[in-house]
Design a protein around this motif. Structure first.
Motif, PDB file in Angstrom:
ATOM      1  N   PRO A 161     -14.960  85.446 -39.022  1.00  0.00           N
ATOM      2  CA  PRO A 161     -16.376  85.790 -38.908  1.00  0.00           C
ATOM      3  C   PRO A 161     -17.268  84.569 -39.100  1.00  0.00           C
ATOM      4  CG  PRO A 161     -15.495  86.516 -41.018  1.00  0.00           C
ATOM      5  CD  PRO A 161     -14.328  86.056 -40.204  1.00  0.00           C
ATOM      6  N   PRO A 162     -18.522  84.634 -38.633  1.00  0.00           N
ATOM      7  CA  PRO A 162     -19.443  83.517 -38.866  1.00  0.00           C
ATOM      8  C   PRO A 162     -19.602  83.264 -40.360  1.00  0.00           C
ATOM      9  CG  PRO A 162     -20.617  85.464 -38.061  1.00  0.00           C
ATOM     10  CD  PRO A 162     -19.169  85.743 -37.907  1.00  0.00           C
ATOM     11  N   ARG A 163     -19.596  82.001 -40.744  1.00  0.00           N
ATOM     12  CA  ARG A 163     -19.700  81.675 -42.165  1.00  0.00           C
ATOM     13  C   ARG A 163     -21.064  82.079 -42.722  1.00  0.00           C
ATOM     14  NH1 ARG A 163     -15.169  78.623 -43.190  1.00  0.00           N
ATOM     15  NH2 ARG A 163     -14.381  77.360 -41.458  1.00  0.00           N
ATOM     16  N   ASP A 164     -22.079  81.996 -41.881  1.00  0.00           N
ATOM     17  CA  ASP A 164     -23.423  82.403 -42.280  1.00  0.00           C
ATOM     18  C   ASP A 164     -23.907  83.444 -41.279  1.00  0.00           C
ATOM     19  OD1 ASP A 164     -26.120  82.718 -42.828  1.00  0.00           O
ATOM     20  OD2 ASP A 164     -26.455  80.594 -43.267  1.00  0.00           O
ATOM     21  N   PRO A 165     -23.676  84.739 -41.561  1.00  0.00           N
ATOM     22  CA  PRO A 165     -24.019  85.784 -40.591  1.00  0.00           C
ATOM     23  C   PRO A 165     -25.486  85.795 -40.187  1.00  0.00           C
ATOM     24  CG  PRO A 165     -22.594  86.667 -42.316  1.00  0.00           C
ATOM     25  CD  PRO A 165     -23.001  85.292 -42.737  1.00  0.00           C
ATOM     26  N   GLU A 166     -26.393  85.556 -41.133  1.00  0.00           N
ATOM     27  CA  GLU A 166     -27.816  85.582 -40.803  1.00  0.00           C
ATOM     28  C   GLU A 166     -28.196  84.425 -39.886  1.00  0.00           C
ATOM     29  OE1 GLU A 166     -29.976  88.018 -41.363  1.00  0.00           O
ATOM     30  OE2 GLU A 166     -28.204  89.068 -42.121  1.00  0.00           O
ATOM     31  N   ALA A 167     -27.570  83.272 -40.079  1.00  0.00           N
ATOM     32  CA  ALA A 167     -27.837  82.129 -39.197  1.00  0.00           C
ATOM     33  C   ALA A 167     -27.339  82.433 -37.785  1.00  0.00           C
ATOM     34  CB  ALA A 167     -27.166  80.876 -39.738  1.00  0.00           C
ATOM     35  N   PHE A 168     -26.213  83.151 -37.694  1.00  0.00           N
ATOM     36  CA  PHE A 168     -25.704  83.527 -36.360  1.00  0.00           C
ATOM     37  C   PHE A 168     -26.653  84.511 -35.687  1.00  0.00           C
ATOM     38  CE2 PHE A 168     -22.904  86.171 -33.610  1.00  0.00           C
ATOM     39  CZ  PHE A 168     -22.603  85.184 -32.679  1.00  0.00           C
ATOM     40  N   VAL A 169     -27.162  85.476 -36.434  1.00  0.00           N
ATOM     41  CA  VAL A 169     -28.143  86.411 -35.883  1.00  0.00           C
ATOM     42  C   VAL A 169     -29.347  85.646 -35.351  1.00  0.00           C
ATOM     43  CG1 VAL A 169     -29.758  88.272 -36.441  1.00  0.00           C
ATOM     44  CG2 VAL A 169     -27.418  88.355 -37.317  1.00  0.00           C
ATOM     45  N   ALA A 170     -29.800  84.653 -36.089  1.00  0.00           N
ATOM     46  CA  ALA A 170     -30.954  83.864 -35.650  1.00  0.00           C
ATOM     47  C   ALA A 170     -30.657  83.135 -34.346  1.00  0.00           C
ATOM     48  CB  ALA A 170     -31.349  82.871 -36.740  1.00  0.00           C
ATOM     49  N   SER A 171     -29.442  82.621 -34.197  1.00  0.00           N
ATOM     50  CA  SER A 171     -29.071  81.920 -32.958  1.00  0.00           C
ATOM     51  C   SER A 171     -29.048  82.894 -31.777  1.00  0.00           C
ATOM     52  CB  SER A 171     -27.699  81.254 -33.114  1.00  0.00           C
ATOM     53  OG  SER A 171     -27.724  80.243 -34.092  1.00  0.00           O
TER      54      SER A 171
END
Length: 298
Positions: free
Chosen positions: A44-54
């Motif tokens: 999974p993405p290490r930083d889920p919120e940062a992935f959502v932002a991308s």
């Protein structure tokens, strides 16, 4: 269409023109603000919120109302194996359990942690059981957060496919074909027969840079050639394609291992199928987005 790379999300809006050619109407990429977990199938993405932002940034830049898309994953994140069956249950839950039981014998991953998608393909001469299935799989721990991020951006992922399968669709290889898809970290050998996947082998490049791993790659190519000679002795490769950063070096390896020339994947490899391309679009790297559009239509 969206492709997930190691460091970026790539978007392409692809349509078929009135003259039948594929046209890329919009093409852009957004750098990822996080990376993904390590491991042979990723994580999974290490930083889920940062992935959502991308993801949100990508679709905001794309513009328009986008409700659904196809996602193209690297073959490192989504693999494919082939399994033989006497029979398969028709009920979905029982069918999934039968597939998982078979995968426990074929792959070094916990089958309970995988999401599976299987399609029946033509049997091979001499196989032990009458039915043959192509089974694609990826970690649920990877796909779940990706789907959630897209949904939070208002976009549903309608289909997930691998880079090699999508690119093979764009190339429309007739007869018996071999596609080599490689990057700096790994490579996939995908054999198709009359448009259907027949064999897929994915390997990490254990000794980057590429030239130091040449002998191992040659061995895998020869094993693939031997498999085809034994199982389909009446068939010969009708087309060999290479999509890789060092395409010339890969072509030399293919020629040495299989005794055949190959086509480097670029715009000319798609013949008259392709319209004008936007700046920055490279068919060797982005052609899977074209193939994903064709898969979606199919």
């Amino acid at each position: 269409m969206v492709a997930l790379r190691d460091d970026a999300l790539v978007y392409a809006r692809v349509e078929r023109r009135s003259d039948g050619k594929l046209q890329v109407l919009r093409y852009l990429e957004t750098a990822l603000a996080t990376d993904f977990g390590d491991g042979p199938l990723g994580g999974p993405p290490r930083d889920p919120e940062a992935f959502v932002a991308s993801v949100r940034e990508l679709f905001e830049r794309a513009g328009g109302r986008i409700e659904e898309t196809t996602l193209v994953l690297s073959d490192r994140f989504m693999r494919m194996v082939f399994a033989e069956f006497t029979e398969l249950p028709t009920a979905d839950a029982a069918r999934q359990e039968a597939l998982r039981f078979k995968l426990r014998q074929l792959v070094p991953f916990r089958a309970e942690e995988l999401r599976l998608r299987a399609v029946e393909v033509a049997p091979l001469p001499g196989q032990e059981e009458p039915r043959r299935m192509a089974v694609a799989f990826a970690f649920e721990a990877l796909l779940g957060p990706i789907e959630s991020a897209f949904e939070r951006a208002g976009v549903r992922i309608g289909m997930v496919t691998t880079e090699s399968l999508a690119l093979a669709s764009a190339l429309r290889v007739e007869g018996l074909g071999l596609l080599v898809v490689a990057d700096e970290r790994s490579y996939t050998l995908l054999v198709s027969r009359d448009g259907e996947p027949l064999l897929s082998r994915h390997k990490e490049l254990a000794a980057p840079p590429f030239r130091q791993a040449g002998s191992a790659v040659t061995r895998e190519l020869r094993l693939t050639g031997t498999f085809l000679e034994e199982r389909l002795p009446e068939r010969r490769l009708d087309g060999v394609f290479v999509a890789a950063p060092e395409a010339a070096s890969w072509s030399e390896l293919v020629a040495d291992a299989l005794g055949t020339g190959c086509v480097v994947v670029d715009a000319s490899a798609l013949g008259e199928e392709l319209g004008d391309l936007p700046p920055g679009f490279r068919v060797d790297r982005d052609g899977a987005l074209l193939g994903a559009a064709l898969l979606e239509v199919a």
